[in-house]
Write a protein that holds these residues in place. Structure first.
Motif, PDB file in Angstrom:
ATOM      1  N   ASP A 195      33.404  93.494  51.428  1.00  0.00           N
ATOM      2  CA  ASP A 195      32.611  94.232  50.447  1.00  0.00           C
ATOM      3  C   ASP A 195      31.217  94.572  50.965  1.00  0.00           C
ATOM      4  O   ASP A 195      30.314  94.860  50.175  1.00  0.00           O
ATOM      5  CB  ASP A 195      32.512  93.445  49.134  1.00  0.00           C
ATOM      6  CG  ASP A 195      31.933  92.054  49.329  1.00  0.00           C
ATOM      7  OD1 ASP A 195      31.779  91.627  50.497  1.00  0.00           O
ATOM      8  OD2 ASP A 195      31.633  91.381  48.323  1.00  0.00           O
ATOM      9  N   MET A 196      31.047  94.537  52.299  1.00  0.00           N
ATOM     10  CA  MET A 196      29.776  94.970  52.876  1.00  0.00           C
ATOM     11  C   MET A 196      29.768  96.489  53.032  1.00  0.00           C
ATOM     12  O   MET A 196      30.829  97.129  53.106  1.00  0.00           O
ATOM     13  CB  MET A 196      29.549  94.303  54.242  1.00  0.00           C
ATOM     14  CG  MET A 196      29.241  92.815  54.184  1.00  0.00           C
ATOM     15  SD  MET A 196      28.870  92.130  55.835  1.00  0.00           S
ATOM     16  CE  MET A 196      27.331  92.988  56.227  1.00  0.00           C
ATOM     17  N   LYS A 197      28.586  97.036  53.099  1.00  0.00           N
ATOM     18  CA  LYS A 197      28.415  98.471  53.303  1.00  0.00           C
ATOM     19  C   LYS A 197      27.664  98.708  54.612  1.00  0.00           C
ATOM     20  O   LYS A 197      26.914  97.829  55.056  1.00  0.00           O
ATOM     21  CB  LYS A 197      27.648  99.083  52.134  1.00  0.00           C
ATOM     22  CG  LYS A 197      28.368  98.940  50.799  1.00  0.00           C
ATOM     23  CD  LYS A 197      27.552  99.523  49.655  1.00  0.00           C
ATOM     24  CE  LYS A 197      28.270  99.364  48.337  1.00  0.00           C
ATOM     25  NZ  LYS A 197      27.491  99.918  47.193  1.00  0.00           N
ATOM     26  N   PRO A 198      27.881  99.841  55.269  1.00  0.00           N
ATOM     27  CA  PRO A 198      27.198 100.119  56.540  1.00  0.00           C
ATOM     28  C   PRO A 198      25.685  99.954  56.416  1.00  0.00           C
ATOM     29  O   PRO A 198      25.069 100.426  55.453  1.00  0.00           O
ATOM     30  CB  PRO A 198      27.583 101.574  56.844  1.00  0.00           C
ATOM     31  CG  PRO A 198      28.894 101.760  56.155  1.00  0.00           C
ATOM     32  CD  PRO A 198      28.807 100.932  54.905  1.00  0.00           C
ATOM     33  N   GLY A 199      25.114  99.254  57.398  1.00  0.00           N
ATOM     34  CA  GLY A 199      23.690  98.977  57.381  1.00  0.00           C
ATOM     35  C   GLY A 199      23.356  97.644  56.739  1.00  0.00           C
ATOM     36  O   GLY A 199      22.203  97.196  56.800  1.00  0.00           O
TER      37      GLY A 199
END
Length: 252
Positions: A195-199
């Motif tokens: 559930d991480m997002k880029p950056g």
């Protein structure tokens, strides 16, 4: 005058005068027989009484010895089941001291290990999932979370419970790339970046149940918690490309 009857085992011997020359009705015989029986009975009774006293003393000694031994072992059994809070604090301070010597990063979790039992001590901003994974978001990224079949590109630094660095893509100079959802990652690591997002940047604490396999054929020799600082750089879609007899996966 009443004649005392002899004991049962003597009565069998002098039961009838017809088959023996002894006559039980003879007063002289009866008197000598009574004296003989009374003497034998007194000796036998005194012997049995002496044997009973000896047996009683032995039984009493056995009971006292067994009871004292049993009572003596009970406190030691109880002590082994009670945890001493002082020992927990001592182990916690010992783990923090080792982490400082290994230059562990700030806000690094502490581990109180006693045998196979491990207590993880973290700050309040860490989150624990139902699977046992513990994580803390350092920076929140933007965009979409990775999906199965996509390629994820990320940097990471791996630590053990002592805060010692075990691996780092930053030192290698090249980020890691792998297709997500293909069982190519440790279960806890894959869950941690799902559930991480880029950056985004996240610290992940992976329990042994979600960690890598252990054994002689693997890099890890013991079941321990692993800590990873992860930076998700990008997510790309992938598709299969076929040219003649050649086929591969291309991610754009």
């Amino acid at each position: 005058m009443a004649i005392l009857a002899p004991p049962p085992f003597l009565r069998l011997q002098f039961y009838s005068h017809r088959n023996n020359n002894l006559h039980s009705n003879d007063p002289a015989f009866g008197g000598s027989l009574r004296r003989h029986c009374l003497s034998r009975c007194r000796i036998r009774d005194s012997k049995e009484e002496s044997d009973d006293n000896k047996f009683g003393r032995r039984l009493l000694f056995l009971i006292v010895t067994t009871t004292s031994t049993f009572v003596h072992t009970l406190p030691s059994y109880g002590k082994s089941k009670v945890k001493n809070p002082y020992d927990e604090r001592r182990l916690l301070e010992q783990n923090k001291r080792i982490q400082r010597e290994n230059n562990a990063p700030d806000n690094f979790p502490s581990f109180v290990r006693e045998g196979f039992e491990v207590k993880v001590v973290t700050s309040d901003d860490f989150v624990k999932s139902e699977s046992g994974l513990i994580y803390r978001d350092i920076e929140i990224g933007k965009g979409d979370c990775p999906k199965a079949g996509q390629q994820v590109t990320f940097h990471y630094i791996g630590y053990n419970e002592s805060g010692r660095r075990i691996d780092s893509t930053y030192l290698q100079g090249t980020p890691a790339k792998i297709r997500f959802g293909t069982n190519g990652l440790v279960p806890g690591f894959e869950e941690g970046i799902r559930d991480m997002k880029p950056g985004g940047k996240r610290r992940i604490i992976i329990p042994p149940e979600l960690g890598p396999p252990v054994g002689p054929s693997t890099f890890f020799s013991a079941k321990q918690f692993e800590v990873f600082d992860v930076e998700l750089i990008g997510v790309k879609d992938c598709e299969r490309r076929t040219i003649g007899f050649y086929s591969d996966i291309v991610c754009n």
